[in-house]
Motif scaffolding. Structure first.
Motif, PDB file in Angstrom:
ATOM      1  N   TYR A  16       0.881  -1.167   0.000  1.00 44.70           N
ATOM      2  CA  TYR A  16       0.000   0.000   0.000  1.00 44.70           C
ATOM      3  C   TYR A  16       0.919   1.217   0.000  1.00 44.70           C
ATOM      4  O   TYR A  16       1.666   1.393   0.967  1.00 44.70           O
ATOM      5  CB  TYR A  16      -0.819   0.101   1.286  1.00 44.70           C
ATOM      6  CG  TYR A  16      -1.749  -1.046   1.615  1.00 44.70           C
ATOM      7  CD1 TYR A  16      -3.021  -1.132   1.065  1.00 44.70           C
ATOM      8  CD2 TYR A  16      -1.366  -2.018   2.543  1.00 44.70           C
ATOM      9  CE1 TYR A  16      -3.888  -2.156   1.436  1.00 44.70           C
ATOM     10  CE2 TYR A  16      -2.230  -3.040   2.908  1.00 44.70           C
ATOM     11  CZ  TYR A  16      -3.491  -3.098   2.348  1.00 44.70           C
ATOM     12  OH  TYR A  16      -4.352  -4.102   2.717  1.00 44.70           O
ATOM     13  N   THR A  19       3.895   1.038   2.247  1.00 42.31           N
ATOM     14  CA  THR A  19       3.905  -0.058   3.238  1.00 42.31           C
ATOM     15  C   THR A  19       3.861  -1.420   2.544  1.00 42.31           C
ATOM     16  O   THR A  19       2.909  -1.720   1.819  1.00 42.31           O
ATOM     17  CB  THR A  19       2.679   0.035   4.179  1.00 42.31           C
ATOM     18  OG1 THR A  19       2.620   1.358   4.691  1.00 42.31           O
ATOM     19  CG2 THR A  19       2.764  -0.959   5.320  1.00 42.31           C
ATOM     20  N   ALA A  21       2.831  -4.637   3.024  1.00 40.43           N
ATOM     21  CA  ALA A  21       1.985  -5.367   3.983  1.00 40.43           C
ATOM     22  C   ALA A  21       2.193  -6.876   3.869  1.00 40.43           C
ATOM     23  O   ALA A  21       2.177  -7.588   4.868  1.00 40.43           O
ATOM     24  CB  ALA A  21       0.521  -5.022   3.760  1.00 40.43           C
ATOM     25  N   GLY A  42      -1.107  -5.449  12.574  1.00 38.45           N
ATOM     26  CA  GLY A  42      -0.271  -4.941  11.490  1.00 38.45           C
ATOM     27  C   GLY A  42       0.556  -6.006  10.799  1.00 38.45           C
ATOM     28  O   GLY A  42       1.336  -5.714   9.889  1.00 38.45           O
ATOM     29  N   ALA A  43       0.371  -7.281  11.185  1.00 41.96           N
ATOM     30  CA  ALA A  43       1.191  -8.367  10.618  1.00 41.96           C
ATOM     31  C   ALA A  43       0.845  -8.653   9.159  1.00 41.96           C
ATOM     32  O   ALA A  43       1.674  -9.152   8.397  1.00 41.96           O
ATOM     33  CB  ALA A  43       1.008  -9.634  11.442  1.00 41.96           C
ATOM     34  N   GLY A  44      -0.413  -8.352   8.772  1.00 39.46           N
ATOM     35  CA  GLY A  44      -0.837  -8.642   7.401  1.00 39.46           C
ATOM     36  C   GLY A  44      -1.985  -9.640   7.327  1.00 39.46           C
ATOM     37  O   GLY A  44      -2.328 -10.120   6.244  1.00 39.46           O
ATOM     38  N   LYS A  45      -2.623  -9.910   8.462  1.00 43.00           N
ATOM     39  CA  LYS A  45      -3.697 -10.912   8.492  1.00 43.00           C
ATOM     40  C   LYS A  45      -4.896 -10.461   7.647  1.00 43.00           C
ATOM     41  O   LYS A  45      -5.362 -11.191   6.780  1.00 43.00           O
ATOM     42  CB  LYS A  45      -4.149 -11.179   9.944  1.00 43.00           C
ATOM     43  CG  LYS A  45      -3.026 -11.641  10.857  1.00 43.00           C
ATOM     44  CD  LYS A  45      -3.524 -11.940  12.261  1.00 43.00           C
ATOM     45  CE  LYS A  45      -4.072 -10.752  13.022  1.00 43.00           C
ATOM     46  NZ  LYS A  45      -3.062  -9.701  13.336  1.00 43.00           N
ATOM     47  N   SER A  46      -5.379  -9.243   7.924  1.00 42.09           N
ATOM     48  CA  SER A  46      -6.563  -8.767   7.186  1.00 42.09           C
ATOM     49  C   SER A  46      -6.252  -8.640   5.711  1.00 42.09           C
ATOM     50  O   SER A  46      -7.092  -8.980   4.860  1.00 42.09           O
ATOM     51  CB  SER A  46      -7.021  -7.403   7.711  1.00 42.09           C
ATOM     52  OG  SER A  46      -7.391  -7.508   9.047  1.00 42.09           O
ATOM     53  N   THR A  47      -5.063  -8.148   5.392  1.00 42.26           N
ATOM     54  CA  THR A  47      -4.706  -7.997   3.976  1.00 42.26           C
ATOM     55  C   THR A  47      -4.738  -9.358   3.279  1.00 42.26           C
ATOM     56  O   THR A  47      -5.226  -9.469   2.150  1.00 42.26           O
ATOM     57  CB  THR A  47      -3.312  -7.334   3.851  1.00 42.26           C
ATOM     58  OG1 THR A  47      -3.348  -6.094   4.548  1.00 42.26           O
ATOM     59  CG2 THR A  47      -2.948  -7.090   2.406  1.00 42.26           C
TER      60      THR A  47
HETATM   61  P1  ADP Z   1      -3.416  -7.156  10.593  1.00 40.85           P
HETATM   62  O1  ADP Z   1      -4.725  -7.595  10.051  1.00 40.85           O
HETATM   63  O2  ADP Z   1      -2.488  -8.301  10.880  1.00 40.85           O
HETATM   64  O3  ADP Z   1      -3.542  -6.237  11.769  1.00 40.85           O
HETATM   65  P2  ADP Z   1      -3.221  -5.582   8.170  1.00 40.85           P
HETATM   66  O4  ADP Z   1      -3.303  -6.524   7.039  1.00 40.85           O
HETATM   67  O5  ADP Z   1      -4.463  -4.817   8.529  1.00 40.85           O
HETATM   68  O6  ADP Z   1      -2.634  -6.331   9.453  1.00 40.85           O
HETATM   69  O7  ADP Z   1      -2.083  -4.500   7.890  1.00 40.85           O
HETATM   70  C1  ADP Z   1      -0.796  -4.838   7.429  1.00 40.85           C
HETATM   71  C2  ADP Z   1      -0.018  -3.554   7.189  1.00 40.85           C
HETATM   72  O8  ADP Z   1      -0.599  -2.855   6.084  1.00 40.85           O
HETATM   73  C3  ADP Z   1      -0.029  -2.576   8.363  1.00 40.85           C
HETATM   74  O9  ADP Z   1       1.203  -1.922   8.392  1.00 40.85           O
HETATM   75  C4  ADP Z   1      -1.159  -1.630   7.998  1.00 40.85           C
HETATM   76  O10 ADP Z   1      -0.943  -0.356   8.567  1.00 40.85           O
HETATM   77  C5  ADP Z   1      -1.035  -1.560   6.483  1.00 40.85           C
HETATM   78  N1  ADP Z   1      -2.335  -1.309   5.824  1.00 40.85           N
HETATM   79  C6  ADP Z   1      -3.428  -2.078   5.887  1.00 40.85           C
HETATM   80  N2  ADP Z   1      -4.428  -1.561   5.126  1.00 40.85           N
HETATM   81  C7  ADP Z   1      -3.940  -0.437   4.563  1.00 40.85           C
HETATM   82  C8  ADP Z   1      -4.485   0.545   3.674  1.00 40.85           C
HETATM   83  N3  ADP Z   1      -5.737   0.454   3.201  1.00 40.85           N
HETATM   84  N4  ADP Z   1      -3.695   1.575   3.315  1.00 40.85           N
HETATM   85  C9  ADP Z   1      -2.421   1.681   3.765  1.00 40.85           C
HETATM   86  N5  ADP Z   1      -1.836   0.788   4.597  1.00 40.85           N
HETATM   87  C10 ADP Z   1      -2.584  -0.261   5.000  1.00 40.85           C
END
Ligand code: ADP
Length: 308
Positions: A16, A19, A21, A42-47
């Motif tokens: 992103y 970042t 991710a 912030g590990a990347g689980k949701s992504t």
């Molecule tokens: P988790 O689900 O493990 O908490 P995420 O997948 O939400 O982790 O996030 C992984 C990284 O990507 C983090 O550093 C987060 O800040 C960044 N991130 C997630 N979504 C976005 C976005 N839409 N725009 C910019 N950075 C993002």
């Protein structure tokens, strides 16, 4: 091998802006498996899971659902997966029950099938008496249950849950755990993300530990625990003892009246250790064998705690 996989992720990258991710995630989740993606914020689980449902467009990599590419066979993938996102949608104006009918319509479920399914889910998730409430009238826990009901309305084979119990009270956590176990028994493939160690340990057949966009290890919970060798016995003595040379066979340290003895098999060694103390006429106040948890595994691999 691939025939057996419900979800296959191949070299998934996502950046992103600046970042990174995801830095090359490879993941294979078997049909009917209960898999947990455990890692800190912030590990990347949701992504990762949002990439599976095409909510996030990966920078690179491929994802297959039951052997079919999610981009080429978008409709197929969508029909097979139900996802409960962490964030609650903003459908503020409609009653909860109506939201479930909308969701069923979105997936092409016929009205009569939808009715049966929605009645079942409202009952199962304890939402029946709240069916006429609008989103703003629901508590956090009820909103979470609604998210799960929405994910299940088309009776998907694969259920993906993003932090299903984050911020919910203990009772609801346990109810949800029971229901997820029931879905697993029915043969559903379940992928959940969590930063709760107990949740991953209790529910998941296999756990993938994710940190800074990389899957650092994955295995069954017992096998993961075997990776760390920090088994010990903690013995609290009635008073401080200066001479502990009778323990020289073991690796140990002493802090006031507490002795830590390091051994690979604490349960097997315990009787002979107790005997050694009694031979010296040393009175023991308490004995504790700390359990290894996935937190120890994460700490061992990264030098940090998951929930720091
Ligand atoms: P988790 O689900 O493990 O908490 P995420 O997948 O939400 O982790 O996030 C992984 C990284 O990507 C983090 O550093 C987060 O800040 C960044 N991130 C997630 N979504 C976005 C976005 N839409 N725009 C910019 N950075 C993002």
């Amino acid at each position: 091998m691939n025939d057996n996989l419900a979800i296959k992720i191949n070299k998934l990258f996502k950046t992103y802006d600046t970042t990174e991710a995801l830095k090359g995630i490879d993941l294979g989740i078997k049909k009917g498996e209960f898999y947990g993606l455990l890692g800190p914020n912030g590990a990347g689980k949701s992504t990762t899971i949002n990439s599976i449902t095409s909510l996030v467009k990966p920078s690179n990599g491929h994802i297959q659902i039951f052997g079919k590419d999610i981009e080429n066979d978008f409709r197929f993938a969508r029909s097979k997966i139900g996802i409960a996102h962490q964030e609650v949608s903003t459908d503020w104006f409609f009653p909860l029950e109506q939201l479930l009918y909308f969701q069923a319509g979105f997936y092409g479920v016929t009205r009569s099938n939808a009715q049966k399914r929605i009645e079942y889910l409202l009952k199962k998730l304890g939402l029946s008496k709240h069916r006429s409430k609008k989103m703003r009238e629901l508590s956090g826990g009820m909103k979470r249950r609604l998210q799960i009901a929405k994910a299940l309305v088309h009776d998907p084979e694969i259920i993906i849950l993003d932090e299903p119990t984050a911020g919910v009270d203990v009772e609801l956590r346990h109810d949800l755990w029971l229901y997820l176990q029931e879905l697993h028994q029915e043969g559903k493939t379940i992928l959940l993300t969590t930063h709760y160690i107990d949740e991953a340990e209790l529910l998941c057949e296999r756990v993938g530990i994710i940190d800074k966009g990389k899957l650092i290890v994955e295995d069954s919970v017992p096998n993961l625990k075997k990776l760390v060798n920090n088994s010990s016995i903690e013995i609290q003595l009635q008073k401080n003892i200066d001479d502990m040379s009778f323990l020289k066979k073991y690796k140990f340290n002493v802090n006031k009246n507490i002795v830590h003895i390091f051994t690979e098999s604490p349960n097997l060694e315990l009787p002979s250790i107790i005997l050694k103390f009694s031979e010296q006429n040393i009175k023991i106040e308490d004995i504790h064998i700390p359990k290894t948890s996935l937190e120890d595994v994460f700490l061992d691999l990264t030098g940090r705690k998951i929930n720091d």
